[in-house]
Motif scaffolding. Structure first.
Motif, PDB file in Angstrom:
ATOM      1  N   ALA A 139      -5.850 -18.315  -4.599  1.00  0.00           N
ATOM      2  CA  ALA A 139      -5.168 -17.787  -3.413  1.00  0.00           C
ATOM      3  C   ALA A 139      -5.878 -18.164  -2.122  1.00  0.00           C
ATOM      4  N   THR A 140      -7.203 -18.208  -2.141  1.00  0.00           N
ATOM      5  CA  THR A 140      -7.940 -18.458  -0.898  1.00  0.00           C
ATOM      6  C   THR A 140      -8.315 -19.921  -0.693  1.00  0.00           C
ATOM      7  N   ASP A 141      -8.658 -20.639  -1.765  1.00  0.00           N
ATOM      8  CA  ASP A 141      -9.152 -22.010  -1.631  1.00  0.00           C
ATOM      9  C   ASP A 141      -8.267 -23.046  -2.315  1.00  0.00           C
ATOM     10  N   GLY A 142      -7.221 -22.606  -2.972  1.00  0.00           N
ATOM     11  CA  GLY A 142      -6.357 -23.539  -3.687  1.00  0.00           C
ATOM     12  C   GLY A 142      -6.931 -23.891  -5.045  1.00  0.00           C
ATOM     13  N   LEU A 143      -6.199 -24.734  -5.750  1.00  0.00           N
ATOM     14  CA  LEU A 143      -6.591 -25.149  -7.098  1.00  0.00           C
ATOM     15  C   LEU A 143      -7.432 -26.418  -7.012  1.00  0.00           C
ATOM     16  N   PRO A 144      -8.645 -26.406  -7.585  1.00  0.00           N
ATOM     17  CA  PRO A 144      -9.469 -27.623  -7.584  1.00  0.00           C
ATOM     18  C   PRO A 144      -8.742 -28.775  -8.301  1.00  0.00           C
ATOM     19  N   ALA A 145      -9.200 -29.988  -8.069  1.00  0.00           N
ATOM     20  CA  ALA A 145      -8.551 -31.178  -8.616  1.00  0.00           C
ATOM     21  C   ALA A 145      -8.610 -31.247 -10.147  1.00  0.00           C
ATOM     22  N   THR A 146      -9.706 -30.759 -10.729  1.00  0.00           N
ATOM     23  CA  THR A 146      -9.847 -30.853 -12.186  1.00  0.00           C
ATOM     24  C   THR A 146     -10.165 -29.482 -12.788  1.00  0.00           C
ATOM     25  N   GLN A 147      -9.861 -29.375 -14.073  1.00  0.00           N
ATOM     26  CA  GLN A 147     -10.165 -28.141 -14.794  1.00  0.00           C
ATOM     27  C   GLN A 147     -11.673 -27.919 -14.847  1.00  0.00           C
ATOM     28  N   SER A 148     -12.438 -28.986 -15.045  1.00  0.00           N
ATOM     29  CA  SER A 148     -13.901 -28.863 -15.090  1.00  0.00           C
ATOM     30  C   SER A 148     -14.453 -28.333 -13.777  1.00  0.00           C
ATOM     31  N   GLU A 149     -13.916 -28.824 -12.673  1.00  0.00           N
ATOM     32  CA  GLU A 149     -14.354 -28.348 -11.361  1.00  0.00           C
ATOM     33  C   GLU A 149     -14.005 -26.866 -11.186  1.00  0.00           C
ATOM     34  N   PHE A 150     -12.806 -26.488 -11.626  1.00  0.00           N
ATOM     35  CA  PHE A 150     -12.356 -25.095 -11.531  1.00  0.00           C
ATOM     36  C   PHE A 150     -13.272 -24.178 -12.347  1.00  0.00           C
ATOM     37  N   ILE A 151     -13.582 -24.586 -13.566  1.00  0.00           N
ATOM     38  CA  ILE A 151     -14.466 -23.798 -14.430  1.00  0.00           C
ATOM     39  C   ILE A 151     -15.853 -23.688 -13.791  1.00  0.00           C
ATOM     40  N   GLY A 152     -16.355 -24.791 -13.232  1.00  0.00           N
ATOM     41  CA  GLY A 152     -17.656 -24.766 -12.561  1.00  0.00           C
ATOM     42  C   GLY A 152     -17.688 -23.796 -11.393  1.00  0.00           C
ATOM     43  N   VAL A 153     -16.623 -23.791 -10.598  1.00  0.00           N
ATOM     44  CA  VAL A 153     -16.535 -22.874  -9.458  1.00  0.00           C
ATOM     45  C   VAL A 153     -16.562 -21.425  -9.947  1.00  0.00           C
TER      46      VAL A 153
END
Length: 186
Positions: A139-153
């Motif tokens: 909601a605040t920063d959007g969806l990262p480009a990759t699933q790995s990046e999202f999991i890391g965040v």
């Protein structure tokens, strides 16, 4: 006044009732992760689901607090409202309770099934916290480009309480893919 359908299937309960029975955090997690759909009915009886991405926004919090879609934000969440009234919002009680693993002792009372204690290894993850962090990030920063990046965040936000990579891929992967698909198909 709230718009309610003339005929409501018996498996549906109001969002307010569901929130009061299982708590806003659990209900919100189920709605954000798309394991549960909230439905609205317009004055003509047409059913419109509230998209899972709404639940991580201010509009989603307003709906959760009110237990209905307030008149002022109906169009904001993609619902046509032809009257100056709030719109009744409902969830499927069977799906709700199936998703939180409720064990019914009798028709009048229910309790949440206790999970067995972890016998070693990593402590059990707080998946409510994970899905809430995921929804807030989207909601605040959007969806990262990759699933790995999202999991890391998410692991960075949760720190030592974060589940491992494999668990995150299993649980967060479907959420990531659903949000990415929804964003690309519009």
């Amino acid at each position: 006044m709230t718009i309610t359908p003339a005929f409501l299937p018996e498996e549906l309960i109001s969002l307010e009732q569901a929130r009061d029975e299982v708590g806003a955090a659990i209900l919100g997690t189920l709605l954000v992760s798309n394991r549960l759909k909230a439905l609205c009915f317009d004055p003509f009886g047409h059913c419109t689901p509230i998209h899972s991405t709404v639940w991580g926004t201010d509009a989603g919090r307003q709906i959760m607090d009110a237990g209905v879609v307030p008149f002022g934000i109906a169009q904001q969440v993609g619902i046509q409202n032809y009257r100056d009234e709030d719109i009744g919002t409902y969830v499927d009680k069977h799906a709700l309770f199936a998703n939180i693993e409720v064990v019914t002792e009798d028709d009048e009372s229910a309790k949440v099934e206790e999970k067995p204690k972890n016998k070693g290894g990593r402590p059990s993850a707080d998946w409510d916290a994970v899905f809430i962090a995921a929804a807030c990030h989207i909601a605040t920063d959007g969806l990262p480009a990759t699933q790995s990046e999202f999991i890391g965040v998410l692991q960075e936000k949760l720190g030592a309480k974060a589940p491992g990579d494999t668990q995150m891929k299993e649980r967060i992967g479907p959420l990531f893919n659903a949000v990415r698909k929804a964003l690309t198909t519009g």
